[in-house]
Scaffold this motif. Sequence first.
Motif, mmCIF file in Angstrom:
data_model
loop_
_atom_site.group_PDB
_atom_site.id
_atom_site.type_symbol
_atom_site.label_atom_id
_atom_site.label_comp_id
_atom_site.label_asym_id
_atom_site.label_seq_id
_atom_site.Cartn_x
_atom_site.Cartn_y
_atom_site.Cartn_z
ATOM 1 N N UNK A 272 0.848 -1.207 0.000
ATOM 2 C CA UNK A 272 0.000 0.000 0.000
ATOM 3 C C UNK A 272 0.876 1.246 0.000
ATOM 4 N N UNK A 273 0.325 2.319 -0.589
ATOM 5 C CA UNK A 273 0.947 3.646 -0.499
ATOM 6 C C UNK A 273 0.280 4.470 0.606
ATOM 7 N N UNK A 274 -1.029 4.259 0.765
ATOM 8 C CA UNK A 274 -1.817 4.919 1.821
ATOM 9 C C UNK A 274 -2.264 3.840 2.798
ATOM 10 N N UNK A 275 -1.874 3.969 4.057
ATOM 11 C CA UNK A 275 -2.247 2.985 5.081
ATOM 12 C C UNK A 275 -3.489 3.523 5.807
ATOM 13 N N UNK A 276 -4.603 2.788 5.668
ATOM 14 C CA UNK A 276 -5.893 3.320 6.136
ATOM 15 C C UNK A 276 -6.413 2.641 7.401
ATOM 16 N N UNK A 277 -5.520 2.172 8.233
ATOM 17 C CA UNK A 277 -5.959 1.481 9.454
ATOM 18 C C UNK A 277 -6.834 2.419 10.297
ATOM 19 N N UNK A 278 -7.840 1.834 10.926
ATOM 20 C CA UNK A 278 -8.898 2.587 11.602
ATOM 21 C C UNK A 278 -8.725 2.449 13.116
ATOM 22 N N UNK A 301 1.933 7.129 3.379
ATOM 23 C CA UNK A 301 0.892 8.025 3.871
ATOM 24 C C UNK A 301 0.053 7.314 4.934
ATOM 25 N N UNK A 302 -0.221 8.039 5.996
ATOM 26 C CA UNK A 302 -1.048 7.538 7.102
ATOM 27 C C UNK A 302 -2.411 8.205 6.944
ATOM 28 N N UNK A 303 -3.409 7.415 6.521
ATOM 29 C CA UNK A 303 -4.708 7.994 6.138
ATOM 30 C C UNK A 303 -5.841 7.203 6.789
ATOM 31 N N UNK A 304 -6.070 7.389 8.092
ATOM 32 C CA UNK A 304 -7.046 6.567 8.811
ATOM 33 C C UNK A 304 -8.429 6.552 8.160
ATOM 34 N N UNK A 305 -9.051 5.383 8.215
ATOM 35 C CA UNK A 305 -10.376 5.157 7.611
ATOM 36 C C UNK A 305 -11.483 5.782 8.474
ATOM 37 N N UNK A 318 0.431 14.185 12.697
ATOM 38 C CA UNK A 318 1.423 13.486 11.876
ATOM 39 C C UNK A 318 1.584 14.123 10.502
ATOM 40 N N UNK A 319 2.822 14.490 10.175
ATOM 41 C CA UNK A 319 3.097 15.189 8.916
ATOM 42 C C UNK A 319 2.823 14.313 7.698
ATOM 43 N N UNK A 320 2.875 12.988 7.858
ATOM 44 C CA UNK A 320 2.610 12.107 6.710
ATOM 45 C C UNK A 320 1.135 11.689 6.639
ATOM 46 N N UNK A 321 0.274 12.371 7.402
ATOM 47 C CA UNK A 321 -1.166 12.098 7.358
ATOM 48 C C UNK A 321 -1.835 13.183 6.510
ATOM 49 N N UNK A 322 -2.244 12.859 5.256
ATOM 50 C CA UNK A 322 -2.683 13.920 4.342
ATOM 51 C C UNK A 322 -4.101 14.424 4.576
#
Length: 374
Positions: A272-278, A301-305, A318-322
């Motif tokens: 994955x490029x975007x990790x969407x763990x919730x 990328x850290x992109x929570x669902x 987090x700076x890597x959370x868009x």
Amino acid sequence: MGYYLDKISKVEVHLVSAPVQGGFADATRKVETVGYTVVELTTQSGITGFGITYNEVGGEATKLLIEKNIAPRLIGRDPFETEAVWNEMVAYLRGVGRKGLMFCALSAVDIALWDIKGKMLDIPLYRLFGGNDPKVPVYGSGGWTSYTDEQLVEEMVSLVKDDRYNMIKFKVGVEGGRNINRDVQRVAKVREAVGPDIGILLDANNCWDAATGVRFANMVREYDIMLLEEPVFADDIPGLKRFKEGTDVPLASGEHEYTKYGCRDLVLNNAADFIQIDGTRTGGFTEMLKIAAITQAWNLKFAPHAMENIHIHLVSAYANAPFLERLKLFEKITADVYVDAPVPVDGYMTIPDLPGLGLKLNRDFIKEHECKIF
Ligand SMILES: [Mg+2]
């Protein structure tokens, strides 16, 4: 020493569910119910914090698991010992679940402990996590495969109307994933309707194999797609890897992963490029802080669902959370369960200037709509 010493003295669990009208379906399932399980913890000194997990199925079991198995072990615990409580609960319950409802239950409890910590320190959680910006980008998420093309376009246009959102996500995988040409047409129609400046994200909800996903991704890349989510079954990690090797459309996955170990498996397999763990399923803030660190170390990328009102504190820090995801499906129940929850304005949500989660429960609504299990 001991200034903040306090103990949990009461645990209450509420389940609020609402039937979903309109027969929404994605590529692989129909949604019939949405609900929140709300855990309220009160300390000896009278501070109350809450945490949530959500359900489409299994809310009743989650509530009972917390009441019968977790609550007795929480009474008397110091709300600051989140790491210790987390480890003990996992050790106690690991034989009956290292994913799924067990972790939904643990997540709600952990989030409630962090809410109390923020309230005891009198600061919002994003500041406790080291963030400094309460304004966080958010995208609007909906667009079911059960919609006609007209309904899909209408909903996507409504999301960007009045500058509410400048990024949108919708479902692909019509006809159970058996007609990608129709999916491509739908993507083209939405792009045409919203114009070139709106970010488009797509979610296939586990419906294809890697080869089909790659073919579809390469057919829609001309429409400037920010990411394609779950093109294959979430557990098909080799399939996710093959997808990434076959296209440069960025890959998102993770909403079905649990714990830092699920995150580890995605990153070690280049899946994955975007990790969407919730965080409301995977183990709460205690686990999400570690997951965020893993994504940073792999420059992902850290992109929570979903669950934007909870995840907003992490995405701020987090700076890597868009961005956050805000599900249209949960708009109503979220507005009902919280009092004055933040809403998107010009593509951003703003964290309230209040301690902890910064959210207030609508107790009247919860009392009136509480689901009776027996
Ligand atoms: Mg999804």
